[in-house]
Design a protein around this motif. Structure first.
Motif, PDB file in Angstrom:
ATOM      1  N   LYS A  40       0.811  -1.223   0.000  1.00  0.00           N
ATOM      2  CA  LYS A  40       0.000   0.000   0.000  1.00  0.00           C
ATOM      3  C   LYS A  40       0.841   1.268   0.000  1.00  0.00           C
ATOM      4  O   LYS A  40       0.297   2.372  -0.031  1.00  0.00           O
ATOM      5  N   THR A  41       2.150   1.147   0.028  1.00  0.00           N
ATOM      6  CA  THR A  41       3.003   2.338   0.092  1.00  0.00           C
ATOM      7  C   THR A  41       2.999   3.072  -1.249  1.00  0.00           C
ATOM      8  O   THR A  41       2.759   2.482  -2.307  1.00  0.00           O
ATOM      9  N   ASP A  42       3.291   4.359  -1.186  1.00  0.00           N
ATOM     10  CA  ASP A  42       3.367   5.163  -2.420  1.00  0.00           C
ATOM     11  C   ASP A  42       4.447   4.610  -3.350  1.00  0.00           C
ATOM     12  O   ASP A  42       4.278   4.597  -4.571  1.00  0.00           O
ATOM     13  N   GLU A  43       5.541   4.156  -2.763  1.00  0.00           N
ATOM     14  CA  GLU A  43       6.635   3.614  -3.569  1.00  0.00           C
ATOM     15  C   GLU A  43       6.177   2.405  -4.369  1.00  0.00           C
ATOM     16  O   GLU A  43       6.470   2.286  -5.561  1.00  0.00           O
ATOM     17  N   LEU A  45       2.990   1.576  -5.051  1.00  0.00           N
ATOM     18  CA  LEU A  45       1.913   1.954  -5.962  1.00  0.00           C
ATOM     19  C   LEU A  45       2.455   2.460  -7.287  1.00  0.00           C
ATOM     20  O   LEU A  45       1.776   2.379  -8.322  1.00  0.00           O
ATOM     21  N   ASP A  46       3.665   2.966  -7.289  1.00  0.00           N
ATOM     22  CA  ASP A  46       4.301   3.380  -8.537  1.00  0.00           C
ATOM     23  C   ASP A  46       4.676   2.175  -9.394  1.00  0.00           C
ATOM     24  O   ASP A  46       4.813   2.303 -10.609  1.00  0.00           O
ATOM     25  N   SER A  51      -2.039  -2.293  -6.090  1.00  0.00           N
ATOM     26  CA  SER A  51      -1.536  -2.763  -4.793  1.00  0.00           C
ATOM     27  C   SER A  51      -1.576  -4.282  -4.650  1.00  0.00           C
ATOM     28  O   SER A  51      -1.972  -4.813  -3.612  1.00  0.00           O
TER      29      SER A  51
END
Length: 226
Positions: A40-43, A45-46, A51
Motif C-alpha cells: 500500500k506504500t506510495d513507492e 503503488l508506482d 496494490s
C-alpha cells in the motif's frame, strides 16, 4: 536489471519465483510484505497501481499480472528459458496457454476462496469460518480436482504434455493453498498425487525454497507434509 516484487504467500508469486530461479534469469529480489502493508506504500503503488503482487520492473519497463509476466520473460530472455517451459511449437504452446487461461476461474478461483473462507478471513477477523461458504467453495474445488484427474492428466504425465511446463508450476502452487487451511487436495486423487510427486522432483530444490513459509503453516494443520 530486472526487479521482481513478490510475497511468497501468493500462489502466482511462488510460481514466478520458482520459474526465475529454475531458469537462472538474472533478477533482484524485492520482497513486498503484504501482511505489513508494504503493498500500500506510495513507492509500491508506482510499481503496481492496484496494490497487488507480483510485479516486475525491467530497467524501467513495469508489468503486472503473473501470466503476462511469464510470457514477457520467455520472450525477453529466451537464452535462459528451455523450450519445455513454453514451447516454440505452436500446438504445444497452445496447450500451455489453454491451461493458463482456464486456471483463473477454476484452480485459482476455488482454491483461493476455500483458503480465504476457511483460514484467512477467520484469522484476520477472529470470527469462525462460515460453513455454508466453506462448503460452496470446497464443492467447486472438488469439481476442479475431478477435472484435473479426468482431463488435464488423463493422457499425459504433465498438465500440457509429456514434459513439465509453466502450467504445472502455476497449478501446483495454486493447489498448495488449500493445504494451509487443512485440505490436502492430493489425498484420494491418485493421478493428481502421482503428478505432484513428478512435479516436485522436477522443481526442487527451488520448489521447497518457494514454499518454505507455506510449508510452515501446513505443518500447523492436522495433515501430513505434502
Amino acid at each position: 536489471m530486472l526487479k521482481y516484487y513478490y510475497d511468497l504467500m501468493s500462489q502466482p508469486c511462488r510460481a514466478l519465483y520458482i520459474f526465475l530461479n529454475k531458469t537462472k534469469i538474472p533478477y533482484e529480489k524485492c520482497l513486498v510484505d503484504v501482511a505489513k502493508g508494504a503493498h500500500k506504500t506510495d513507492e509500491y503503488l508506482d510499481i503496481h497501481p492496484f496494490s497487488k503482487v507480483p510485479a516486475i520492473n525491467d530497467s524501467g519497463f513495469k508489468l503486472i499480472e503473473s501470466v503476462a509476466i511469464f510470457r514477457y520473460l520467455c520472450h525477453k530472455y529466451p537464452e535462459h528459458v528451455a523450450d519445455n517451459w513454453y514451447p516454440q511449437d505452436l500446438e504445444r504452446q497452445a496447450l500451455v496457454d489453454q491451461y493458463l487461461e482456464w486456471q483463473h476461474n477454476n484452480t485459482r478461483f476455488f482454491g483461493s476462496l476455500y483458503f480465504w473462507q476457511q483460514w484467512l478471513i477467520p484469522k484476520m477477523t477472529g470470527n469462525p469460518p462460515k460453513p455454508e461458504r466453506v462448503a460452496r467453495y470446497q464443492a467447486g474445488l472438488e469439481t476442479v480436482l475431478e477435472q484435473f484427474e479426468n482431463f488435464w492428466l488423463k493422457d499425459s504425465e504433465f498438465v500440457a504434455g509429456p514434459e513439465i511446463s509453466f502450467a504445472d508450476v502455476l497449478a501446483v502452487c495454486e493447489l498448495y493453498q488449500p493445504a494451509m487451511a487443512g485440505y490436502n487436495v492430493f489425498t484420494g486423487n491418485p493421478r493428481l498425487a502421482e503428478w505432484h510427486e513428478r512435479v516436485k522432483l522436477q522443481l526442487n530444490p527451488e520448489f521447497d525454497e518457494a514454499n518454505f513459509v507455506v510449508n510452515k503453516i501446513i505443518a500447523q494443520q492436522n495433515i501430513a507434509k505434502l
